[in-house]
Design a protein around this motif. Structure first.
Motif, short mmCIF file in Angstrom:
data_model
loop_
_atom_site.label_atom_id
_atom_site.label_comp_id
_atom_site.label_asym_id
_atom_site.label_seq_id
_atom_site.Cartn_x
_atom_site.Cartn_y
_atom_site.Cartn_z
N LEU A 177 2.54 -5.60 5.11
CA LEU A 177 1.40 -6.44 4.74
C LEU A 177 0.26 -6.29 5.75
O LEU A 177 -0.92 -6.24 5.36
N ILE A 178 0.60 -6.21 7.02
CA ILE A 178 -0.43 -6.00 8.04
C ILE A 178 -1.12 -4.66 7.83
O ILE A 178 -2.35 -4.55 7.89
N ARG A 179 -0.33 -3.64 7.56
CA ARG A 179 -0.90 -2.31 7.31
C ARG A 179 -1.79 -2.32 6.07
O ARG A 179 -2.85 -1.69 6.05
N THR A 180 -1.36 -3.06 5.06
CA THR A 180 -2.15 -3.14 3.83
C THR A 180 -3.50 -3.79 4.08
O THR A 180 -4.53 -3.36 3.56
N ASP A 185 -9.66 0.82 2.09
CA ASP A 185 -10.17 0.33 0.80
C ASP A 185 -9.76 -1.12 0.54
O ASP A 185 -9.77 -1.58 -0.61
N ALA A 186 -9.41 -1.84 1.61
CA ALA A 186 -8.88 -3.20 1.43
C ALA A 186 -9.92 -4.19 0.92
O ALA A 186 -9.56 -5.30 0.52
N ASN A 187 -11.19 -3.81 0.93
CA ASN A 187 -12.21 -4.70 0.37
C ASN A 187 -12.22 -4.68 -1.15
O ASN A 187 -12.81 -5.57 -1.77
N LEU A 191 -8.05 -7.11 -1.91
CA LEU A 191 -6.77 -6.72 -1.35
C LEU A 191 -6.54 -7.29 0.04
O LEU A 191 -5.44 -7.77 0.36
N ARG A 192 -7.57 -7.25 0.89
CA ARG A 192 -7.37 -7.73 2.26
C ARG A 192 -6.97 -9.21 2.28
O ARG A 192 -6.02 -9.60 2.95
N SER A 193 -7.69 -10.02 1.53
CA SER A 193 -7.37 -11.45 1.52
C SER A 193 -6.01 -11.69 0.89
O SER A 193 -5.25 -12.56 1.34
N ALA A 194 -5.66 -10.91 -0.14
CA ALA A 194 -4.35 -11.06 -0.78
C ALA A 194 -3.23 -10.71 0.19
O ALA A 194 -2.18 -11.38 0.22
N ALA A 195 -3.43 -9.67 1.00
CA ALA A 195 -2.42 -9.27 1.97
C ALA A 195 -2.21 -10.35 3.03
O ALA A 195 -1.07 -10.68 3.39
#
Length: 225
Positions: A177-180, A185-187, A191-195
């Motif tokens: 999850l940290i890596r995600t 492209d986590a924006n 995705l970033r907030s979901a992780a």
């Protein structure tokens, strides 16, 4: 729109909708057409809220392995995305099936679930976002279910578990999850907030034997130091 309509029908009609939907799911979930596969998975995920848990137990157990296989579907990202959403719905709405039946009675299938979710975090952002939600639901559902089981066995008013079904996977999942959250492209697709939301749920619903991992969290991401 059809999925939302089916959800509302399931909420209103409850068990009456199941005999009409299950044949469609069984006929199409392994179809050569990705549109049919995706429609079958969407239909199944849409009837999980409304019918009673006991009546959905067998259908879930019958299709669960197929759902995990669809996480690897190479024909369409839509299929993988909907499969992740449906597994998340199962984790959220039927934790007693996931934990009571699969985690302890079908350990190989539960192990496959964890591995599939971990791999799904590396998929396209829209898929990975649904995987994060599935992990959030799994963490909360597993902890709540096992805590209820312990208390129902007459072991007093237990407020915290010593261990639970996610304990041996806890470090692996938190690292994923940290890596995600740090993906370039986590924006995309939130995705970033979901992780991070999934990570918070993992932390909130962790057993005592997960504490060493929690203590080491600052060292798991160089950006946090």
């Amino acid at each position: 729109a059809a999925g939302v309509c089916l959800m509302l029908i399931a909420s209103c009609c409850e068990m009456d909708v199941v005999p009409y939907v299950l044949p469609f799911v069984q006929d199409n979930i392994t179809s050569k057409s990705w549109q049919c596969r995706e429609a079958a998975v969407m239909a199944f995920g849409s009837i999980l809220e409304g019918p009673d848990t006991a009546s959905l137990r067998e259908p879930v157990l019958q299709v669960f392995s197929l759902l995990l296989q669809l996480f690897k579907d190479t024909g369409s990202v839509q299929v993988r995305d909907t499969a992740a959403w449906t597994v998340g719905r199962i984790c959220e709405l039927l934790p007693d099936v996931i934990v009571g039946e699969i985690a302890y009675n079908q350990s190989e299938l539960f192990n496959e679930l964890i591995q599939v979710l971990g791999a799904g975090l590396d998929d396209e952002p829209r898929v990975a976002t649904n995987v994060c939600w599935a992990l959030s639901s799994l963490a909360e559902g597993a902890y709540t279910h096992e805590l209820s089981v312990v208390n129902n066995k007459g072991k007093g008013d237990c407020e915290e578990l010593t261990t639970y079904c996610l304990s041996k996977y806890f470090r692996e999942l938190t690292v994923c999850l940290i890596r995600t959250a740090e993906r370039p492209d986590a924006n995309s697709s939130n995705l970033r907030s979901a992780a991070y939301e999934a990570l918070v749920e993992m932390i909130k619903h962790s057993a005592k034997d997960c504490y060493p991992v929690l203590q080491a969290l600052p060292t798991l991401n160089p950006n946090w130091q």
